[in-house]
Design a protein around this motif. Structure first.
Motif, PDB file in Angstrom:
ATOM      1  N   PRO A 169       0.382  -1.649   0.016  1.00  0.00           N
ATOM      2  CA  PRO A 169      -0.238   0.226  -0.252  1.00  0.00           C
ATOM      3  C   PRO A 169       0.787   1.108  -0.315  1.00  0.00           C
ATOM      4  O   PRO A 169       1.896   1.527   0.670  1.00  0.00           O
ATOM      5  N   MET A 170       0.181   2.632  -0.607  1.00  0.00           N
ATOM      6  CA  MET A 170       1.482   3.859  -0.601  1.00  0.00           C
ATOM      7  C   MET A 170       0.711   4.733   0.266  1.00  0.00           C
ATOM      8  O   MET A 170      -0.501   4.473   0.481  1.00  0.00           O
ATOM      9  N   PRO A 171       1.350   5.297   1.061  1.00  0.00           N
ATOM     10  CA  PRO A 171       1.586   6.050   1.862  1.00  0.00           C
ATOM     11  C   PRO A 171      -0.035   7.364   1.006  1.00  0.00           C
ATOM     12  O   PRO A 171       0.123   7.793  -0.015  1.00  0.00           O
ATOM     13  N   ALA A 172      -1.014   7.360   1.920  1.00  0.00           N
ATOM     14  CA  ALA A 172      -1.963   8.733   1.284  1.00  0.00           C
ATOM     15  C   ALA A 172      -1.807   9.943   0.689  1.00  0.00           C
ATOM     16  O   ALA A 172      -1.023  10.479   1.925  1.00  0.00           O
ATOM     17  N   ASP A 173      -1.395  10.179   0.480  1.00  0.00           N
ATOM     18  CA  ASP A 173      -1.266  11.935   0.014  1.00  0.00           C
ATOM     19  C   ASP A 173      -2.774  12.759   0.346  1.00  0.00           C
ATOM     20  O   ASP A 173      -3.649  12.712   0.374  1.00  0.00           O
ATOM     21  N   PRO A 174      -2.018  13.702   1.873  1.00  0.00           N
ATOM     22  CA  PRO A 174      -3.446  14.647   1.778  1.00  0.00           C
ATOM     23  C   PRO A 174      -4.314  15.576   1.405  1.00  0.00           C
ATOM     24  O   PRO A 174      -5.456  15.641   1.201  1.00  0.00           O
ATOM     25  N   ASP A 175      -3.407  15.518   0.157  1.00  0.00           N
ATOM     26  CA  ASP A 175      -4.059  16.085  -0.449  1.00  0.00           C
ATOM     27  C   ASP A 175      -5.004  15.824  -2.219  1.00  0.00           C
ATOM     28  O   ASP A 175      -5.911  16.589  -2.938  1.00  0.00           O
ATOM     29  N   ALA A 176      -4.964  14.520  -2.250  1.00  0.00           N
ATOM     30  CA  ALA A 176      -5.099  13.110  -2.870  1.00  0.00           C
ATOM     31  C   ALA A 176      -6.852  13.463  -2.859  1.00  0.00           C
ATOM     32  O   ALA A 176      -6.941  13.068  -1.850  1.00  0.00           O
ATOM     33  N   LYS A 177      -7.818  13.449  -3.501  1.00  0.00           N
ATOM     34  CA  LYS A 177      -9.321  13.137  -3.204  1.00  0.00           C
ATOM     35  C   LYS A 177      -9.839  11.753  -3.270  1.00  0.00           C
ATOM     36  O   LYS A 177     -11.006  12.053  -3.456  1.00  0.00           O
ATOM     37  N   GLY A 178      -8.973  11.333  -4.183  1.00  0.00           N
ATOM     38  CA  GLY A 178      -8.977   9.557  -4.516  1.00  0.00           C
ATOM     39  C   GLY A 178      -8.908   8.547  -3.707  1.00  0.00           C
ATOM     40  O   GLY A 178      -8.283   8.769  -2.867  1.00  0.00           O
ATOM     41  N   PRO A 179      -8.943   7.535  -4.180  1.00  0.00           N
ATOM     42  CA  PRO A 179      -8.926   6.360  -2.942  1.00  0.00           C
ATOM     43  C   PRO A 179      -7.080   6.185  -2.592  1.00  0.00           C
ATOM     44  O   PRO A 179      -7.032   6.140  -4.101  1.00  0.00           O
ATOM     45  N   ALA A 180      -6.215   5.521  -1.409  1.00  0.00           N
ATOM     46  CA  ALA A 180      -5.651   5.394  -1.489  1.00  0.00           C
ATOM     47  C   ALA A 180      -5.426   4.483  -2.373  1.00  0.00           C
ATOM     48  O   ALA A 180      -5.860   3.632  -3.126  1.00  0.00           O
ATOM     49  N   LEU A 181      -3.733   4.269  -3.234  1.00  0.00           N
ATOM     50  CA  LEU A 181      -3.278   3.228  -3.529  1.00  0.00           C
ATOM     51  C   LEU A 181      -2.260   2.241  -3.577  1.00  0.00           C
ATOM     52  O   LEU A 181      -1.735   2.063  -2.478  1.00  0.00           O
ATOM     53  N   PHE A 182      -2.038   1.395  -4.275  1.00  0.00           N
ATOM     54  CA  PHE A 182      -1.112   0.541  -4.038  1.00  0.00           C
ATOM     55  C   PHE A 182      -0.242   0.781  -4.902  1.00  0.00           C
ATOM     56  O   PHE A 182      -0.897   0.508  -6.117  1.00  0.00           O
ATOM     57  N   VAL A 183       1.095  -0.190  -4.902  1.00  0.00           N
ATOM     58  CA  VAL A 183       1.859  -0.799  -5.391  1.00  0.00           C
ATOM     59  C   VAL A 183       2.404  -2.438  -5.450  1.00  0.00           C
ATOM     60  O   VAL A 183       2.522  -2.566  -4.912  1.00  0.00           O
ATOM     61  N   CYS A 184       2.116  -3.335  -6.605  1.00  0.00           N
ATOM     62  CA  CYS A 184       2.296  -4.750  -6.837  1.00  0.00           C
ATOM     63  C   CYS A 184       3.090  -4.778  -7.992  1.00  0.00           C
ATOM     64  O   CYS A 184       3.747  -4.521  -9.049  1.00  0.00           O
ATOM     65  N   THR A 185       4.320  -6.001  -7.749  1.00  0.00           N
ATOM     66  CA  THR A 185       5.814  -6.152  -8.218  1.00  0.00           C
ATOM     67  C   THR A 185       4.756  -7.763  -8.876  1.00  0.00           C
ATOM     68  O   THR A 185       4.631  -8.597  -6.943  1.00  0.00           O
ATOM     69  N   ALA A 186       5.446  -7.803  -9.707  1.00  0.00           N
ATOM     70  CA  ALA A 186       4.946  -9.704 -10.234  1.00  0.00           C
ATOM     71  C   ALA A 186       6.162 -10.387 -11.163  1.00  0.00           C
ATOM     72  O   ALA A 186       6.559  -9.117 -11.727  1.00  0.00           O
ATOM     73  N   SER A 187       7.208 -11.343 -11.296  1.00  0.00           N
ATOM     74  CA  SER A 187       7.974 -11.585 -12.102  1.00  0.00           C
ATOM     75  C   SER A 187       6.676 -12.687 -12.713  1.00  0.00           C
ATOM     76  O   SER A 187       6.197 -13.578 -12.784  1.00  0.00           O
ATOM     77  N   SER A 188       7.926 -12.491 -14.391  1.00  0.00           N
ATOM     78  CA  SER A 188       7.730 -14.153 -14.758  1.00  0.00           C
ATOM     79  C   SER A 188       8.385 -15.523 -15.161  1.00  0.00           C
ATOM     80  O   SER A 188       9.037 -14.711 -14.491  1.00  0.00           O
ATOM     81  N   PRO A 189       8.050 -16.528 -14.717  1.00  0.00           N
ATOM     82  CA  PRO A 189       9.654 -17.017 -14.698  1.00  0.00           C
ATOM     83  C   PRO A 189      10.821 -17.292 -15.205  1.00  0.00           C
ATOM     84  O   PRO A 189      11.518 -16.811 -16.499  1.00  0.00           O
ATOM     85  N   SER A 190      11.572 -17.782 -14.585  1.00  0.00           N
ATOM     86  CA  SER A 190      13.221 -16.953 -15.196  1.00  0.00           C
ATOM     87  C   SER A 190      13.626 -18.095 -16.230  1.00  0.00           C
ATOM     88  O   SER A 190      14.523 -17.569 -17.701  1.00  0.00           O
ATOM     89  N   VAL A 191      12.769 -19.300 -15.977  1.00  0.00           N
ATOM     90  CA  VAL A 191      13.230 -20.488 -17.602  1.00  0.00           C
ATOM     91  C   VAL A 191      11.731 -20.705 -18.071  1.00  0.00           C
ATOM     92  O   VAL A 191      10.796 -21.048 -17.130  1.00  0.00           O
ATOM     93  N   PRO A 192      11.295 -19.730 -19.202  1.00  0.00           N
ATOM     94  CA  PRO A 192      10.283 -20.669 -19.806  1.00  0.00           C
ATOM     95  C   PRO A 192       9.790 -22.221 -19.256  1.00  0.00           C
ATOM     96  O   PRO A 192      10.487 -23.254 -19.593  1.00  0.00           O
ATOM     97  N   GLY A 193       8.359 -22.470 -18.919  1.00  0.00           N
ATOM     98  CA  GLY A 193       7.693 -23.681 -19.016  1.00  0.00           C
ATOM     99  C   GLY A 193       7.785 -24.358 -20.594  1.00  0.00           C
ATOM    100  O   GLY A 193       8.019 -23.493 -21.080  1.00  0.00           O
ATOM    101  N   PRO A 194       7.703 -25.670 -19.975  1.00  0.00           N
ATOM    102  CA  PRO A 194       7.735 -26.864 -21.160  1.00  0.00           C
ATOM    103  C   PRO A 194       6.978 -26.160 -22.117  1.00  0.00           C
ATOM    104  O   PRO A 194       5.481 -25.691 -21.451  1.00  0.00           O
TER     105      PRO A 194
END
Length: 316
Positions: free
Chosen positions: A291-316
């Protein structure tokens, strides 16, 4: 050549000027700092500095209201450099030069102490001061420099290209994709000065991107618009190279039902467990949800950042 070397001999014959050059060879100092090091009045130091500067032995640079002086040896002819090497050897062993060499550390320390004093006095308001001077996002705009300059990045759902413009100077290529013709027209206008940007029209569920074409991809405030996020994430995974990274920024779950009607939102935010399941179904792993820190001046909902990776070796 003879006249030049005699002029140098005349300039360097004065003991004070020789001491001054010895100090300035090791330190870049202001007039007042030189006065403290040499323990001489300002009028004397200024007079000798002018002589050395006129003769090309001293260089200066201005920084704010201060002017710093240093030995300009690199600009001198080989004969003059040899002369200085000989003179330095003789002057450096004198008691006066030994005392001079002990003082710059304290003088420069006072300069650093003034800087430290400023930061200590401004600590409580430094964030506001930095924002006033450089803008609220100045510290964030430099972060793309951490990216590998060889990378190809996909800005998926690029909108008007704001993120693409931020990334483009730091990577080999950015592929900007959006379904909206109007958004892409605005993006092309914004990005026309970035020759390494490729703007493409397409759906997130059927990306106009080849398999394994991207080193990294972003979905910036776009996934809540997608009716089938599983399909969009699977497409992003397909386009990523083995070991490639996906970065998602979106809204945390909220109850602003009006967003569905006003802005066409399909999902009222996305939660941690929900997104992890979607990413796993798309074949991505190493998920991190912050979850990202809420900006006190922002009027919208709070945000998040999510990261993910593809497999290092492609599947069969």
């Amino acid at each position: 050549m003879e006249a030049a070397i005699f002029d140098d001999l005349t300039t360097l014959a004065d003991a004070t000027r020789s001491r001054m050059l010895l100090v300035l060879e090791r330190n870049e100092l202001t007039v007042s700092e030189l006065c403290a090091v040499l323990q001489l009045p300002q009028s004397t130091v200024s007079r000798h500095l002018k002589t050395l500067s006129d003769a090309g032995w001293v260089a200066s640079r201005r920084e704010g209201t201060s002017r710093f002086y240093s030995l300009a040896l690199d600009e001198r002819a080989p004969a003059a450099q040899s002369l200085w090497a000989l003179l330095r050897e003789q002057v450096a062993g004198t008691p006066a030069a030994d005392q001079d060499a002990r003082r710059p550390k304290g003088v420069v320390g006072r300069r650093q102490a003034k800087s430290q004093e400023f930061f200590e006095s401004a600590a409580n308001q430094w964030g506001r001061l930095r924002q006033e001077l450089f803008g609220h996002a100045s510290h964030l705009l430099a972060l793309p420099a951490l990216l590998d300059e060889r990378w190809v990045i996909g800005d998926l759902g690029c909108g008007t290209g704001e993120l693409t413009a931020t990334l483009a100077p730091f990577v080999a290529r950015v592929i900007a994709v959006d379904r909206s013709t109007d958004m892409l027209q605005a993006a092309r206008r914004r990005l026309r000065e970035h020759p390494n940007v490729d703007v493409r029209r397409g759906e997130l569920e059927a990306l106009p991107v080849a398999d394994n074409e991207l080193d990294a991809a972003t979905l910036m405030l776009v996934l809540h618009h997608v009716p089938d996020p599983t399909a969009a994430l699977a497409e992003a995974a397909r386009a990523l190279k083995p070991g490639g990274r996906l970065v998602i920024v979106d809204m945390l779950p909220h109850d602003r039902e009006e967003y569905r009607h006003q802005m066409g939102h399909v999902w009222l935010g996305l939660g941690d467990e929900q997104l992890r399941r979607l990413l796993t179904a798309a074949g991505l792993h190493q998920t991190r949800f912050v979850p990202m820190p809420a900006d006190p001046d922002a009027k919208g909902p709070a945000l998040f950042v999510c990261t993910a990776s593809s497999p290092s070796v492609p599947g069969p």
